[in-house]
Scaffold this active site. Structure first.
Site, PDB file in Angstrom:
ATOM      1  N   ARG A  10      -2.150   2.386  -0.384  1.00  0.00           N
ATOM      2  CA  ARG A  10      -0.698   2.016  -0.919  1.00  0.00           C
ATOM      3  C   ARG A  10      -0.615   1.943  -2.467  1.00  0.00           C
ATOM      4  O   ARG A  10       0.110   2.713  -2.934  1.00  0.00           O
ATOM      5  CB  ARG A  10      -0.382   0.822  -0.338  1.00  0.00           C
ATOM      6  CG  ARG A  10       1.220   0.357  -0.302  1.00  0.00           C
ATOM      7  CD  ARG A  10       1.636  -0.178  -1.589  1.00  0.00           C
ATOM      8  NE  ARG A  10       1.012  -1.572  -1.919  1.00  0.00           N
ATOM      9  CZ  ARG A  10       1.202  -2.106  -2.933  1.00  0.00           C
ATOM     10  NH1 ARG A  10       2.073  -1.727  -4.007  1.00  0.00           N
ATOM     11  NH2 ARG A  10       0.600  -3.200  -3.452  1.00  0.00           N
ATOM     12  N   GLU A  11      -1.030   0.892  -3.061  1.00  0.00           N
ATOM     13  CA  GLU A  11      -1.208   0.502  -4.491  1.00  0.00           C
ATOM     14  C   GLU A  11      -2.107   1.972  -5.065  1.00  0.00           C
ATOM     15  O   GLU A  11      -1.474   2.627  -6.154  1.00  0.00           O
ATOM     16  CB  GLU A  11      -2.029  -0.636  -4.721  1.00  0.00           C
ATOM     17  CG  GLU A  11      -2.182  -0.792  -6.418  1.00  0.00           C
ATOM     18  CD  GLU A  11      -1.006  -1.164  -7.098  1.00  0.00           C
ATOM     19  OE1 GLU A  11      -0.531  -2.444  -6.627  1.00  0.00           O
ATOM     20  OE2 GLU A  11      -0.462  -0.771  -8.012  1.00  0.00           O
ATOM     21  N   THR A 164       1.476  -9.081 -11.466  1.00  0.00           N
ATOM     22  CA  THR A 164       2.062  -7.617 -11.351  1.00  0.00           C
ATOM     23  C   THR A 164       1.809  -6.859 -12.674  1.00  0.00           C
ATOM     24  O   THR A 164       1.753  -5.677 -12.871  1.00  0.00           O
ATOM     25  CB  THR A 164       3.400  -7.785 -10.997  1.00  0.00           C
ATOM     26  OG1 THR A 164       3.548  -8.443  -9.606  1.00  0.00           O
ATOM     27  CG2 THR A 164       3.962  -6.248 -10.601  1.00  0.00           C
ATOM     28  N   HIS A 192      -3.435 -10.423  -6.142  1.00  0.00           N
ATOM     29  CA  HIS A 192      -3.342  -8.976  -6.687  1.00  0.00           C
ATOM     30  C   HIS A 192      -3.381  -8.982  -7.915  1.00  0.00           C
ATOM     31  O   HIS A 192      -2.311  -9.433  -8.686  1.00  0.00           O
ATOM     32  CB  HIS A 192      -1.980  -8.751  -5.902  1.00  0.00           C
ATOM     33  CG  HIS A 192      -1.777  -7.398  -6.026  1.00  0.00           C
ATOM     34  ND1 HIS A 192      -1.985  -6.299  -5.081  1.00  0.00           N
ATOM     35  CD2 HIS A 192      -1.065  -6.585  -6.956  1.00  0.00           C
ATOM     36  CE1 HIS A 192      -1.466  -5.210  -5.594  1.00  0.00           C
ATOM     37  NE2 HIS A 192      -1.264  -5.199  -6.705  1.00  0.00           N
ATOM     38  N   HIS A 194      -3.408  -7.221 -11.747  1.00  0.00           N
ATOM     39  CA  HIS A 194      -3.408  -5.975 -12.250  1.00  0.00           C
ATOM     40  C   HIS A 194      -4.474  -5.928 -13.507  1.00  0.00           C
ATOM     41  O   HIS A 194      -4.774  -7.006 -14.142  1.00  0.00           O
ATOM     42  CB  HIS A 194      -1.971  -5.353 -12.604  1.00  0.00           C
ATOM     43  CG  HIS A 194      -1.360  -4.822 -11.486  1.00  0.00           C
ATOM     44  ND1 HIS A 194      -1.432  -3.237 -11.521  1.00  0.00           N
ATOM     45  CD2 HIS A 194      -0.880  -5.125 -10.317  1.00  0.00           C
ATOM     46  CE1 HIS A 194      -0.772  -2.905 -10.111  1.00  0.00           C
ATOM     47  NE2 HIS A 194      -0.589  -4.070  -9.466  1.00  0.00           N
ATOM     48  N   HIS A 286     -35.901   0.832 -24.257  1.00  0.00           N
ATOM     49  CA  HIS A 286     -35.332   0.328 -22.967  1.00  0.00           C
ATOM     50  C   HIS A 286     -35.958   1.124 -21.843  1.00  0.00           C
ATOM     51  O   HIS A 286     -36.453   0.547 -20.849  1.00  0.00           O
ATOM     52  CB  HIS A 286     -33.936   1.101 -22.852  1.00  0.00           C
ATOM     53  CG  HIS A 286     -33.037  -0.128 -23.424  1.00  0.00           C
ATOM     54  ND1 HIS A 286     -31.751  -0.513 -22.749  1.00  0.00           N
ATOM     55  CD2 HIS A 286     -33.003  -0.699 -24.604  1.00  0.00           C
ATOM     56  CE1 HIS A 286     -31.121  -1.468 -23.647  1.00  0.00           C
ATOM     57  NE2 HIS A 286     -31.739  -1.530 -24.732  1.00  0.00           N
TER      58      HIS A 286
END
Ligand code: HCA
Ligand code: CU
Length: 459
Positions: A10-11, A164, A192, A194, A286
Site C-alpha cells: 500500500r504505502e 505523515t 507510522h 515518514h 580495517h
C-alpha cells in the site's frame, strides 16, 4: 512485545513510479509471511480494480499474517475491504487543523462524527478496525485524544499515530506516546513514521520503547516521498539492540532483492543491512582487524542474514588483505613478493576508480613470474543485445540503465543493437542480470562475453 505491519503493497506502491503486478504482490506477501510480520497492509481496494483483486487474492492465501485493507473514511470504500476478505480495515482521516481547514473544510465536531460513524459502520460489517489519525503529529494534542477515543468507543482496537510529514524527533515521539497511553482508552498503538528527516526508524524505536505496540514498515523503505522505515533495518535493529528475536532474519535478503527488481528502485550500496557494502571492508587497518577477528569492525555477524563479509582491494589495501585474497585462490607468495605486490597495487590504484581481482592476480603473476591458473570471482562481461525490429533503442537503453551492475551502454552497428558493459560479484549475479535484461520488452536475444583480462589504455 513489538509487532510489525508491513505496508509495501500500500504505502510502498505510493512510491513515485512504482507499480506492482498482482503476481508480484502475491510473491511479496508470501515472503513477508516467511519473515513473520504480524500484519500485511495489502492495499486500498478503492484505488483500482487491480488493487482490489490483489487484496482479495492475498486474503485468500491463508497466510499467518493478518491482512489489512486501507480505506478513506467513506461508505463506498469500507465495504470493499469486507468484500475482498480482509481481516481488518484501516480507516484514515486527518486530525490536524491544516488538513481539516485547507483540504476538507470540516469542523472538529464534524470530524469526530465522521470517525465515529465510519468505525461503527466497519464494525457492523464484521471487520476489525484500526483508526489512523493522519497528520497526528501536527494535531492539537487534546483533539487527537478526543478523535482516538471516539474511534475506540466506536469499536477500533488499534489507533495509528501517523507522522505523515516526518517532522518528529525520537524524544518527542516518546513524550507523545507516553501521554497518549495515559489518556487513551485501552487499545494498541501503531506508529507510522515518514522519513523526511531521516529519523523514521529512530522515531519508531523511541515510540516502541515508550510503550507503543506496532511499527509500520516497507521493504527497502519505499513509500510517498522519502518513505517509511525499512523492514530489514527495523527487524535487525530490534533484534540486535532490543533483543526481539521472533522474526526470520534469513528471509530478509531475498525479499529485499525481489522488491528491488519488482519496484525498479535500486538499493544504495551503503544502505544498512541489505546494501551491498554493509559487510565490505576496505582500509588496510580495517581489513587487518577483520581478518584477525571480525568483531573488530563488524557490529554483528553477516551470517545472521545469510550474508558474507568481503574485503575490497585498492590503494587503501594492506598486506593482510592481499595475502588473504591470494590465499583464497590458492596462491602462495613470499613476504618479499607480497611487499612488491602491495606496492604495485597502490600505484595502479592511484590511476583507477576500481581494481578487480583479475588485476591483483595479474600483478601477482608479474611479480612471481608464475602463470596463475585461476578465474577471478568478481567478473565483468559484455552483453550484446539484439532488439525487435519495431523497437526504439533509446527506450530499451533507458530501462537498462536502471539495472544494477550495468556500467556502460553503447548503441552499436552490426548483428546486435546494444552492447552493455557489466561488472558483477559472481556468475550467479551475471545470470540474474541477463535474465532481467531478457524481460525488457523489445529485447529479442542476448549474447554474453565474459571478460578475461582488462587493459587500461589511459594509464
Ligand atoms: C497518507 C496516509 C498515511 C496513512 C498511514 C496509516 C499517512 O498517505 O497520507 O494509515 O497508518 O502517512 O498518514 O500513509
Ligand atoms: Cu504514510
Amino acid at each position: 512485545m513489538l509487532e510489525i505491519l508491513d505496508t509495501t503493497l500500500r504505502e510502498g506502491e505510493q512510491t513515485p513510479y512504482v507499480s506492482f503486478t498482482i503476481e508480484e504482490k502475491i510473491e511479496i506477501a508470501r515472503l513477508l509471511d516467511e519473515v513473520g510480520v504480524e500484519m500485511i497492509e495489502a492495499g486500498d481496494p478503492s484505488v483500482s480494480p487491480g488493487v482490489a483483486r490483489a487484496v482479495e487474492q492475498i486474503a485468500a492465501l491463508g497466510l499467518r499474517a493478518e491482512i489489512v485493507a486501507h480505506s478513506l473514511a467513506c461508505r463506498t470504500g469500507i465495504p470493499r475491504a469486507r468484500d475482498c476478505g480482509a481481516d481488518r480495515v484501516a480507516i484514515f482521516y486527518p486530525t490536524s487543523q491544516i488538513h481539516l481547514e485547507a483540504k476538507l473544510h470540516k469542523t472538529p465536531e464534524e470530524v469526530l462524527d465522521i470517525i465515529r460513524e465510519h468505525v461503527a459502520y466497519a464494525r457492523s460489517l464484521g471487520l476489525k478496525v484500526r483508526y489512523t489519525a493522519e497528520d497526528a503529529t501536527r494535531t492539537d494534542f487534546e483533539f487527537l485524544v478526543q478523535a482516538c477515543n471516539a474511534a475506540i468507543e466506536a469499536g477500533a482496537d488499534r489507533i495509528c499515530f501517523a507522522d505523515t510529514l516526518g517532522i518528529m524527533q525520537p524524544h518527542r515521539v516518546a513524550e507523545k506516546v507516553t501521554a497518549l497511553r495515559s489518556r487513551l482508552l485501552p487499545c494498541k498503538i501503531d506508529l507510522h513514521c515518514h522519513n523526511d528527516h531521516g529519523l523514521a526508524l529512530a522515531n519508531a524505536m523511541a515510540g516502541i520503547c515508550a510503550g507503543a505496540d506496532c511499527v509500520h514498515v516497507t521493504v527497502n523503505g519505499l513509500g510517498e516521498r522519502c518513505g517509511i522505515p525499512d523492514l530489514a533495518e527495523t527487524i535487525v535493529a530490534f533484534h540486535n539492540l532490543e533483543g526481539v528475536q521472533k522474526y526470520n532474519l534469513r528471509a530478509l535478503m531475498e525479499l529485499s532483492a525481489y522488491v528491488e527488481r519488482a519496484s525498479g528502485i535500486l538499493t544504495a550500496p551503503n544502505k544498512p543491512i541489505t546494501g551491498q557494502n554493509a559487510f565490505t571492508h576496505k582500509s588496510g587497518v580495517h581489513a587487518n582487524g577483520v581478518l584477525k577477528d571480525p568483531r573488530t569492525y563488524e557490529p554483528f555477524d553477516p551470517a545472521l542474514l545469510g550474508r558474507e563479509r568481503k574485503i575490497v582491494i585498492d590503494k587503501y589495501t594492506g598486506r593482510s588483505a592481499v595475502a588473504a585474497l591470494l590465499a583464497k585462490y590458492g596462491v602462495q607468495v613470499s613476504p618479499a613478493e607480497l611487499e612488491v605486490i602491495v606496492s604495485r597495487i597502490k600505484v595502479l590504484g592511484d590511476t583507477r576508480k576500481r581494481l578487480f581481482e583479475a588485476d591483483v592476480i595479474e600483478i601477482a603473476e608479474q611479480v612471481t613470474g608464475r602463470e596463475l591458473d585461476v578465474i577471478p570471482h568478481d567478473i565483468s562481461a559484455l552483453i550484446m543485445i539484439e532488439l525487435e525490429a519495431h523497437v526504439y533503442t533509446s527506450a530499451v537503453v533507458r530501462q537498462l540503465r536502471a539495472f544494477k551492475g550495468v556500467q556502460n551502454i553503447y548503441e552499436v552497428t552490426g548483428d546486435y543493437d546494444i552492447s552493455a558493459f557489466a561488472g558483477v560479484e559472481d556468475v550467479a549475479a551475471l545470470n540474474n542480470l541477463i535474465e532481467e535484461i531478457r524481460t525488457v520488452p523489445g529485447v529479442k536475444r542476448t549474447e554474453t562475453r565474459l571478460i578475461l583480462k582488462k587493459y587500461n589504455c589511459s594509464s
